[in-house]
Design an enzyme around this catalytic site. Structure first.
Site, mmCIF file in Angstrom:
data_model
loop_
_atom_site.group_PDB
_atom_site.id
_atom_site.type_symbol
_atom_site.label_atom_id
_atom_site.label_comp_id
_atom_site.label_asym_id
_atom_site.label_seq_id
_atom_site.Cartn_x
_atom_site.Cartn_y
_atom_site.Cartn_z
ATOM 1 N N ASP A 65 -31.750 8.318 15.314
ATOM 2 C CA ASP A 65 -32.755 9.182 15.828
ATOM 3 C C ASP A 65 -32.338 10.294 16.970
ATOM 4 O O ASP A 65 -31.488 10.417 17.220
ATOM 5 C CB ASP A 65 -32.309 7.830 17.378
ATOM 6 C CG ASP A 65 -32.518 6.409 17.243
ATOM 7 O OD1 ASP A 65 -33.120 5.758 16.011
ATOM 8 O OD2 ASP A 65 -31.779 5.161 18.196
ATOM 9 N N ASP A 71 -31.233 12.465 26.779
ATOM 10 C CA ASP A 71 -29.799 11.345 26.424
ATOM 11 C C ASP A 71 -28.936 13.061 26.457
ATOM 12 O O ASP A 71 -27.692 11.470 25.933
ATOM 13 C CB ASP A 71 -30.368 11.627 25.068
ATOM 14 C CG ASP A 71 -31.842 10.224 24.775
ATOM 15 O OD1 ASP A 71 -31.442 9.107 25.812
ATOM 16 O OD2 ASP A 71 -32.510 10.369 23.875
ATOM 17 N N GLU A 94 -23.310 5.411 22.549
ATOM 18 C CA GLU A 94 -24.000 5.362 21.840
ATOM 19 C C GLU A 94 -24.519 7.285 21.352
ATOM 20 O O GLU A 94 -24.893 7.126 19.899
ATOM 21 C CB GLU A 94 -26.126 5.040 21.980
ATOM 22 C CG GLU A 94 -26.879 4.754 21.000
ATOM 23 C CD GLU A 94 -27.934 4.171 20.992
ATOM 24 O OE1 GLU A 94 -28.461 4.163 22.843
ATOM 25 O OE2 GLU A 94 -28.488 3.623 20.035
ATOM 26 N N GLU A 95 -24.649 8.013 21.688
ATOM 27 C CA GLU A 95 -24.755 9.274 22.055
ATOM 28 C C GLU A 95 -23.909 9.620 20.327
ATOM 29 O O GLU A 95 -24.324 10.971 19.982
ATOM 30 C CB GLU A 95 -25.219 9.972 23.220
ATOM 31 C CG GLU A 95 -25.883 9.502 23.658
ATOM 32 C CD GLU A 95 -27.728 9.422 22.669
ATOM 33 O OE1 GLU A 95 -28.218 10.427 21.656
ATOM 34 O OE2 GLU A 95 -28.348 8.545 23.285
ATOM 35 N N ASP A 115 -24.614 2.678 26.363
ATOM 36 C CA ASP A 115 -25.860 3.345 26.127
ATOM 37 C C ASP A 115 -26.045 4.230 27.930
ATOM 38 O O ASP A 115 -26.581 3.133 28.549
ATOM 39 C CB ASP A 115 -26.487 2.129 26.029
ATOM 40 C CG ASP A 115 -27.979 3.357 24.858
ATOM 41 O OD1 ASP A 115 -27.817 4.727 25.265
ATOM 42 O OD2 ASP A 115 -28.732 1.992 24.655
ATOM 43 N N LEU A 117 -28.752 6.113 27.849
ATOM 44 C CA LEU A 117 -29.902 6.749 28.580
ATOM 45 C C LEU A 117 -31.251 5.559 27.112
ATOM 46 O O LEU A 117 -30.975 6.404 26.382
ATOM 47 C CB LEU A 117 -30.348 7.860 28.867
ATOM 48 C CG LEU A 117 -31.681 7.500 29.152
ATOM 49 C CD1 LEU A 117 -31.304 7.228 30.584
ATOM 50 C CD2 LEU A 117 -32.439 9.392 29.438
ATOM 51 N N ASP A 118 -30.507 4.429 27.722
ATOM 52 C CA ASP A 118 -31.102 3.048 26.731
ATOM 53 C C ASP A 118 -33.268 3.621 26.822
ATOM 54 O O ASP A 118 -33.294 3.150 28.248
ATOM 55 C CB ASP A 118 -30.682 1.520 27.022
ATOM 56 C CG ASP A 118 -31.191 0.951 26.047
ATOM 57 O OD1 ASP A 118 -31.117 1.382 24.763
ATOM 58 O OD2 ASP A 118 -32.454 0.407 26.515
ATOM 59 N N GLU A 277 -25.157 -3.375 23.749
ATOM 60 C CA GLU A 277 -26.624 -3.744 23.958
ATOM 61 C C GLU A 277 -26.242 -4.824 24.346
ATOM 62 O O GLU A 277 -26.323 -5.899 25.508
ATOM 63 C CB GLU A 277 -27.218 -2.978 23.009
ATOM 64 C CG GLU A 277 -27.670 -1.387 23.809
ATOM 65 C CD GLU A 277 -29.046 -1.008 22.440
ATOM 66 O OE1 GLU A 277 -29.191 0.279 23.043
ATOM 67 O OE2 GLU A 277 -28.490 -1.747 21.721
HETATM 68 P P1 AHM Z 1 -32.185 3.186 21.684
HETATM 69 O O1 AHM Z 1 -31.545 2.462 22.708
HETATM 70 O O2 AHM Z 1 -32.682 4.236 21.067
HETATM 71 O O3 AHM Z 1 -33.681 3.533 23.207
HETATM 72 O O4 AHM Z 1 -33.003 1.955 21.303
HETATM 73 C C1 AHM Z 1 -32.543 0.532 21.492
HETATM 74 C C2 AHM Z 1 -34.305 0.173 22.830
HETATM 75 C C3 AHM Z 1 -34.252 -0.527 23.774
HETATM 76 O O5 AHM Z 1 -34.504 -0.548 24.965
HETATM 77 C C4 AHM Z 1 -35.852 -1.108 23.391
HETATM 78 O O6 AHM Z 1 -35.108 -2.620 23.372
HETATM 79 C C5 AHM Z 1 -35.628 -1.459 21.959
HETATM 80 O O7 AHM Z 1 -35.151 -0.412 21.324
HETATM 81 C C6 AHM Z 1 -37.215 -1.483 21.582
HETATM 82 O O8 AHM Z 1 -37.104 -1.304 19.933
HETATM 83 P P2 AHM Z 1 -38.920 -1.668 18.961
HETATM 84 O O9 AHM Z 1 -39.012 0.076 19.356
HETATM 85 O O10 AHM Z 1 -38.164 -1.304 18.160
HETATM 86 O O11 AHM Z 1 -39.352 -2.201 19.880
HETATM 87 MG MG MG Z 2 -30.448 2.339 23.212
#
Ligand code: AHM
Ligand code: MG
Length: 343
Positions: A65, A71, A94-95, A115, A117-118, A277
């Site tokens: 991503d 982040d 995660e990063e 993670d 900043l989720d 997560e």
């Molecule tokens: P991220 O860690 O890259 O932010 O992705 C995780 C996030 C979650 O917070 C969330 O529940 C999910 O991705 C949402 O996914 P989607 O956009 O497919 O619904």
């Molecule tokens: Mg996440």
């Protein structure tokens, strides 16, 4: 009213709570380091607009991503606080593609996956984001390696999340203990115990289902049928989906209902990351009296906490809620001839 009546002169802070409940000074230091980084993150999130912190940092993270500026900052804040706490030996973020090994002179017994900043795709439009973490203790004789984190969810020692929203709220649990919530009091800069013994609503709570229905064409039939069942009848369920896991799980824990991010034929392991997560959220939901299932995953339905991650960034499907709503999903699996666990 006297001044003493207006001010709480006996504040139960996070540090005090952790010490009283664990008598483990290392865990107090660890939780303090996490809390400090989350105070820094909430301050950065609140200043995102005026501080020109929206947008991309120009990098791609471990999961492919695009990294946002926040982040990267949040990740640095967590790593700096945890490495210098003196109580950690290995970190997974995660990063970061690779695990972070703490230098020997600062090394301690805890292994932390997080993670920072989720939900960061929501940052630029000011929607809630969060931090999620899980903590393990290194195995006896180990100097702290990634193997200390690649263990069954059942061995997770402590798990939590922080929601950055109308309030900054930290929710966490220790293995075998109940779930507790702490709000950041900005006037004293401390997380204050505000929600003792958080319990998933016994009757299932509000009739809410939460999932990304844009993926419904990829779901297996039982999941499609379960969501159709939530939509049927004289009083169909409400749909609520923020798309930030911390916000969606926090609402589910407080109000009830069901949260679904299943495996599907586009993403056979689901989207969410097992170590930082799935497992921490599952531990919180279970210890609050709810159910955290994988749904049908690799041929069977299991508890998320029975999973053992095979690599640090692996994914797992997640279905979380109470027996009332998980039962609706299991009913559809039964109709499809798939064995389901007891509720
Ligand atoms: P991220 O860690 O890259 O932010 O992705 C995780 C996030 C979650 O917070 C969330 O529940 C999910 O991705 C949402 O996914 P989607 O956009 O497919 O619904
Ligand atoms: Mg996440």
């Amino acid at each position: 009213m006297s001044t003493a009546d207006q001010f709480n002169v006996d504040v139960s802070t996070l540090n005090r709570f952790v010490m009283a409940n664990t008598r483990d000074p290392d865990l107090v230091i660890l939780m303090n380091a996490i809390a400090t980084s989350c105070k820094l993150i909430t301050s950065a999130v609140q200043r995102a607009g005026v501080g020109n912190l929206y947008g991309l940092a120009g990098e791609v993270n471990s999961t492919g991503d695009d990294q946002k500026k926040l982040d990267v900052m949040s990740n640095d804040m967590m790593i700096n606080a945890l490495v210098n706490s003196g109580v950690c030996c290995v970190l997974v973020s995660e990063e970061n593609e690779e695990p972070i090994m703490v230098p020997k002179e600062l090394s301690g017994k805890y292994c932390v996956a997080f993670d920072p900043l989720d939900g960061s795709s929501n940052i630029d439009c000011n929607v809630s984001v969060g931090t999620i973490f899980s903590v393990y203790e290194k195995r006896e004789g180990s100097d702290g390696t990634v193997e200390d984190l690649l263990r069954s969810g059942a061995e997770c020692l402590c798990a939590g999340y922080v929601a950055y929203s109308s309030a900054c709220e930290l929710v966490f649990t220790f293995k075998g203990k109940s779930v507790h919530g702490f709000c950041l009091d900005p006037t004293i800069g401390e997380f204050v115990h505000t929600r003792p013994n958080m319990m998933f609503p016994q009757d299932g709570g509000k009739k809410i289902y939460s999932c990304n229905e844009g993926n419904s064409n990829y779901w297996d039939k039982p999941i499609q049928d379960a969501v159709a069942a939530f939509n049927q009848g004289p009083k169909p369920y409400s749909a609520r989906y923020v798309g930030s896991m911390v916000a969606d799980i926090h609402r589910t824990l407080l109000y009830g209902g069901i949260y679904i991010y299943p495996a599907d034929n586009k993403s056979p392991k689901g989207k969410l990351r097992c170590l930082y997560e799935g497992i921490p959220m599952a531990m919180i939901i279970e210890q609050a009296g709810g159910i955290a299932s994988t749904g049908l995953f690799e041929g069977k339905i299991q508890r998320v906490l029975e999973l053992t991650p095979d690599e640090i960034h692996c994914k797992c499907p997640i279905i979380m809620g109470g027996p009332r709503d998980i039962g609706v999903v299991y009913e559809q699996y039964k109709k499809a001839g798939i064995e389901t666990p007891e509720l």
